[in-house]
Every structure is written in C-alpha cells, then in structure tokens.
Design an enzyme around this catalytic site. Structure first.
Site, PDB file in Angstrom:
ATOM      1  N   SER A   1       0.830  -1.195   0.000  1.00 32.03           N
ATOM      2  CA  SER A   1       0.000   0.000   0.000  1.00 32.03           C
ATOM      3  C   SER A   1       0.873   1.256   0.000  1.00 32.03           C
ATOM      4  O   SER A   1       1.672   1.459  -0.903  1.00 32.03           O
ATOM      5  CB  SER A   1      -0.944  -0.050   1.212  1.00 32.03           C
ATOM      6  OG  SER A   1      -1.922   0.959   1.148  1.00 32.03           O
TER       7      SER A   1
ATOM      8  N   HIS B   1      -2.388  -1.283  -4.288  1.00 32.12           N
ATOM      9  CA  HIS B   1      -3.852  -1.332  -4.414  1.00 32.12           C
ATOM     10  C   HIS B   1      -4.405   0.085  -4.303  1.00 32.12           C
ATOM     11  O   HIS B   1      -3.669   1.046  -4.113  1.00 32.12           O
ATOM     12  CB  HIS B   1      -4.486  -2.256  -3.366  1.00 32.12           C
ATOM     13  CG  HIS B   1      -4.328  -1.797  -1.947  1.00 32.12           C
ATOM     14  ND1 HIS B   1      -4.814  -2.505  -0.873  1.00 32.12           N
ATOM     15  CD2 HIS B   1      -3.725  -0.704  -1.402  1.00 32.12           C
ATOM     16  CE1 HIS B   1      -4.539  -1.870   0.249  1.00 32.12           C
ATOM     17  NE2 HIS B   1      -3.877  -0.771  -0.044  1.00 32.12           N
TER      18      HIS B   1
END
Length: 208
Positions: A105, A130
């Site tokens: 992330s 993501h």
C-alpha cells in the site's frame, strides 16, 4: 503491560568507546548516524512525523550525502504516507529505498518514490499495490463527500505510481483495482524498484 509485551518492544542498545568514555545508543539512533532510517510497521501520523524529522535532520547535517530508508510496512494512513513522500521529494539529498520483508500500500508507494536508480528490494521481500480503502459511515451527504475524497486520493496516488514506475495511468488504475502482490523480481520488472539485492554492494557505507 505484560513482561512478554515489554520484551517484544525492547530496542537493542549498542555501546561505543569514545575519548570521553562509553556512550550507549539505541540501535536506531546509532544507525541514524550512518544516515539509515527505518520505516517499520503501520504508517500513521506519529511515524510520519518521526520520519520527516529524521529526513530534515539528515539534510541539515549533510545536504550532499545520500539517505537510505529501509521499509518493512503493511501501509497505513494515506495522508501520513504523503507527508513522508513529499519530504523525500523536497529535500536535497537523494533518498534510497530498500524493501525488507514487505512494502504494501503506502509502503509500496514510498518504496517506488526513492531516487531513480537507488530503489532496492531484498530477494524474498513482497510488494503490494492497491487503491485507497474506504469505509466511512455517517450521513449520506458526508459519505458522498468522503467518497469523492477517496477518488481524488486514488487519482493522485495513481499519478505518483505512474511517475515513478514508468507505467501508464491506465495500467496503474487497472493493476491497483484489487490487492496486487509482487515478488521482488516482479516489482523490478514493473518499475517499483531498480534492483534486487542478494548481497550488500562492496562500496556500501560501513559504521564509523
């Protein structure tokens, strides 16, 4: 706090001999002297403040000498990660990034945003990209406001990843639609890192 928890949170100390006698440092402070910063664990406002302060201190200490950030993080708060990102881009020294364990992330974005040619991953590390996570609850109007903010953040994060990886915005948008895990080799091929390191380069800095 239990004895077990205390033991797990202990930070190793190192002792140096100086002309004035012995001096003890916690291991992270000692490594900071070598311009090594550790970004370990979830990224929140407290961590961001500490990392930003370390970056600014090292720039003031020597604006011409590289800084290295070792990353082992599952990600965290987007705004906290962006504070670190902006400071990395703002300061004069090149900031090298090294993934150990995982960079997921916001951790992956910070890994990719190191200086060109100076982004590394160790062989068994994992990288995951993501889109930002939502989950806000409240009145319909507030939910709509936060939904639009998430879309704005997603667009900006995609732009940053595209800039540092060389991938197109369309590719980044598609590949971050769901959790997208990559090995160190795959992360290199994607442009998230420049090199997979199996051994320390001979010219690496040694403790003084």
């Amino acid at each position: 706090m239990s004895i077990v928890t205390k033991a797990l949170n202990l930070v190793p100390m190192v002792v140096e001999q100086t002309s004035r006698g012995e001096r003890a440092y916690d291991i992270y402070s000692r490594l900071l002297k070598e311009r090594l910063i550790f970004l370990v664990g979830p990224i929140d406002d407290h961590m961001a403040n500490v990392i930003v302060a370390q970056l600014l201190f090292l720039e003031a200490d020597n604006p011409e000498k590289d800084i290295s950030i070792y990353i082992n993080s599952p990600g965290g708060v987007v705004t906290a990660g962006m504070a670190i990102y902006d400071t990395m881009q703002y300061i004069k020294p090149d900031v090298s990034t090294i993934c150990v364990g995982q960079a997921a992330s916001m951790g992956a974005l910070l890994l990719a945003s190191g200086a060109a040619g100076k982004r590394y991953a160790l062989p068994n590390s994992r990288v995951m990209i993501h889109q930002p996570l939502g989950g806000f609850q409240g009145q319909a109007t507030d939910i709509d406001i936060h939904a639009r903010e998430i879309l704005t953040l997603r667009s900006r994060l995609n732009e940053i990843l595209a800039k540092h990886t060389g991938q197109s915005l369309e590719t980044i948008a598609r590949d971050t639609e769901r959790d997208n895990f990559k090995s160190a080799v795959d992360a290199q091929a994607y442009g998230l890192v420049d090199q997979v390191l199996e051994r320390r380069p001979e010219e690496s800095i040694q403790p003084s």
